[in-house]
Scaffold this motif. Structure first.
Motif, PDB file in Angstrom:
ATOM      1  N   ALA A   3       0.841  -1.200   0.000  1.00  0.00           N
ATOM      2  CA  ALA A   3       0.000   0.000   0.000  1.00  0.00           C
ATOM      3  C   ALA A   3       0.873   1.245   0.000  1.00  0.00           C
ATOM      4  O   ALA A   3       1.977   1.237   0.559  1.00  0.00           O
ATOM      5  N   SER A   4       0.373   2.291  -0.622  1.00  0.00           N
ATOM      6  CA  SER A   4       1.039   3.595  -0.603  1.00  0.00           C
ATOM      7  C   SER A   4       0.056   4.610  -0.056  1.00  0.00           C
ATOM      8  O   SER A   4      -1.144   4.553  -0.347  1.00  0.00           O
ATOM      9  N   PHE A   5       0.573   5.530   0.753  1.00  0.00           N
ATOM     10  CA  PHE A   5      -0.265   6.561   1.349  1.00  0.00           C
ATOM     11  C   PHE A   5       0.606   7.728   1.799  1.00  0.00           C
ATOM     12  O   PHE A   5       1.830   7.640   1.814  1.00  0.00           O
ATOM     13  N   SER A   6      -0.038   8.798   2.189  1.00  0.00           N
ATOM     14  CA  SER A   6       0.646   9.965   2.722  1.00  0.00           C
ATOM     15  C   SER A   6      -0.047  10.358   4.018  1.00  0.00           C
ATOM     16  O   SER A   6      -1.283  10.404   4.073  1.00  0.00           O
ATOM     17  N   ALA A   7       0.749  10.604   5.052  1.00  0.00           N
ATOM     18  CA  ALA A   7       0.203  10.985   6.356  1.00  0.00           C
ATOM     19  C   ALA A   7       1.247  11.808   7.104  1.00  0.00           C
ATOM     20  O   ALA A   7       2.449  11.667   6.861  1.00  0.00           O
ATOM     21  N   PRO A   8       0.796  12.685   8.021  1.00  0.00           N
ATOM     22  CA  PRO A   8       1.739  13.558   8.723  1.00  0.00           C
ATOM     23  C   PRO A   8       2.611  12.818   9.735  1.00  0.00           C
ATOM     24  O   PRO A   8       2.200  11.824  10.329  1.00  0.00           O
ATOM     25  N   LEU A   9       3.803  13.339   9.917  1.00  0.00           N
ATOM     26  CA  LEU A   9       4.745  12.859  10.928  1.00  0.00           C
ATOM     27  C   LEU A   9       4.363  13.496  12.260  1.00  0.00           C
ATOM     28  O   LEU A   9       4.138  14.706  12.327  1.00  0.00           O
ATOM     29  N   SER A  23       0.786   7.758  11.139  1.00  0.00           N
ATOM     30  CA  SER A  23      -0.409   6.923  11.308  1.00  0.00           C
ATOM     31  C   SER A  23      -0.788   6.296   9.972  1.00  0.00           C
ATOM     32  O   SER A  23      -0.860   6.990   8.956  1.00  0.00           O
ATOM     33  N   VAL A  24      -1.019   5.003   9.984  1.00  0.00           N
ATOM     34  CA  VAL A  24      -1.461   4.295   8.789  1.00  0.00           C
ATOM     35  C   VAL A  24      -2.955   4.607   8.618  1.00  0.00           C
ATOM     36  O   VAL A  24      -3.728   4.469   9.573  1.00  0.00           O
ATOM     37  N   SER A  59       8.370  -2.728  11.932  1.00  0.00           N
ATOM     38  CA  SER A  59       7.033  -3.259  12.201  1.00  0.00           C
ATOM     39  C   SER A  59       6.074  -2.098  12.394  1.00  0.00           C
ATOM     40  O   SER A  59       6.478  -1.021  12.835  1.00  0.00           O
ATOM     41  N   VAL A  60       4.807  -2.331  12.041  1.00  0.00           N
ATOM     42  CA  VAL A  60       3.746  -1.393  12.393  1.00  0.00           C
ATOM     43  C   VAL A  60       3.049  -1.964  13.622  1.00  0.00           C
ATOM     44  O   VAL A  60       3.028  -3.186  13.826  1.00  0.00           O
ATOM     45  N   PHE A  61       2.497  -1.076  14.447  1.00  0.00           N
ATOM     46  CA  PHE A  61       1.902  -1.472  15.711  1.00  0.00           C
ATOM     47  C   PHE A  61       0.477  -0.951  15.810  1.00  0.00           C
ATOM     48  O   PHE A  61       0.206   0.189  15.410  1.00  0.00           O
ATOM     49  N   SER A  63      -2.636   0.837  17.432  1.00  0.00           N
ATOM     50  CA  SER A  63      -2.739   1.962  18.358  1.00  0.00           C
ATOM     51  C   SER A  63      -4.202   2.267  18.624  1.00  0.00           C
ATOM     52  O   SER A  63      -4.939   2.618  17.689  1.00  0.00           O
ATOM     53  N   ASP A  64      -4.621   2.138  19.865  1.00  0.00           N
ATOM     54  CA  ASP A  64      -5.993   2.502  20.221  1.00  0.00           C
ATOM     55  C   ASP A  64      -6.208   3.997  20.001  1.00  0.00           C
ATOM     56  O   ASP A  64      -7.252   4.418  19.515  1.00  0.00           O
ATOM     57  N   ARG A  65      -5.211   4.794  20.363  1.00  0.00           N
ATOM     58  CA  ARG A  65      -5.314   6.250  20.220  1.00  0.00           C
ATOM     59  C   ARG A  65      -5.570   6.654  18.770  1.00  0.00           C
ATOM     60  O   ARG A  65      -6.350   7.552  18.478  1.00  0.00           O
ATOM     61  N   GLU A  66      -4.874   5.985  17.837  1.00  0.00           N
ATOM     62  CA  GLU A  66      -5.000   6.322  16.420  1.00  0.00           C
ATOM     63  C   GLU A  66      -6.064   5.490  15.704  1.00  0.00           C
ATOM     64  O   GLU A  66      -6.297   5.669  14.513  1.00  0.00           O
TER      65      GLU A  66
END
Length: 98
Positions: A3-9, A23-24, A59-61, A63-66
């Motif tokens: 997958a490809s995407f763009s999201a803020p750091l 965030s994915v 690895s991706v993890f 996240s309840d917050r996200e």
């Protein structure tokens, strides 16, 4: 899965060390959650990531917050690719567990 995407750091400030993430997006997180992968610590999923000209394994993890997965961004990648907080990061992510 690829997958490809763009999201803020963004920075996680719950600890004294500086942890940076992207965030994915929800649709990609949903695809990741549906994969029949072997269980790993913290629900993590091994991935190969490309940002700009830099490719690495991590690895991706979950996240309840996200409400989805988060991708940790190593300092060496942030520096090499001149990434700045709150600015979009173009990411290509590929799962490695199958």
């Amino acid at each position: 899965m690829r997958a490809s995407f763009s999201a803020p750091l963004w920075q996680w400030e719950a600890r004294t060390e500086a942890w940076w993430f992207v965030s994915v997006p929800a649709d990609v997180s949903d695809e990741l959650a549906d994969l029949p992968l072997p269980p790993r610590g913290f629900g993590s999923i091994r991935v190969k990531v490309t940002v700009g000209s830099t490719t690495w394994r991590t690895s991706v993890f979950p996240s309840d917050r996200e409400s989805g997965y988060v991708l940790p961004m190593k300092k060496s990648v942030r520096t090499r690719e001149s990434l700045t907080p709150d600015e979009p990061v173009a990411v290509t992510l590929e799962t490695l567990d199958h």
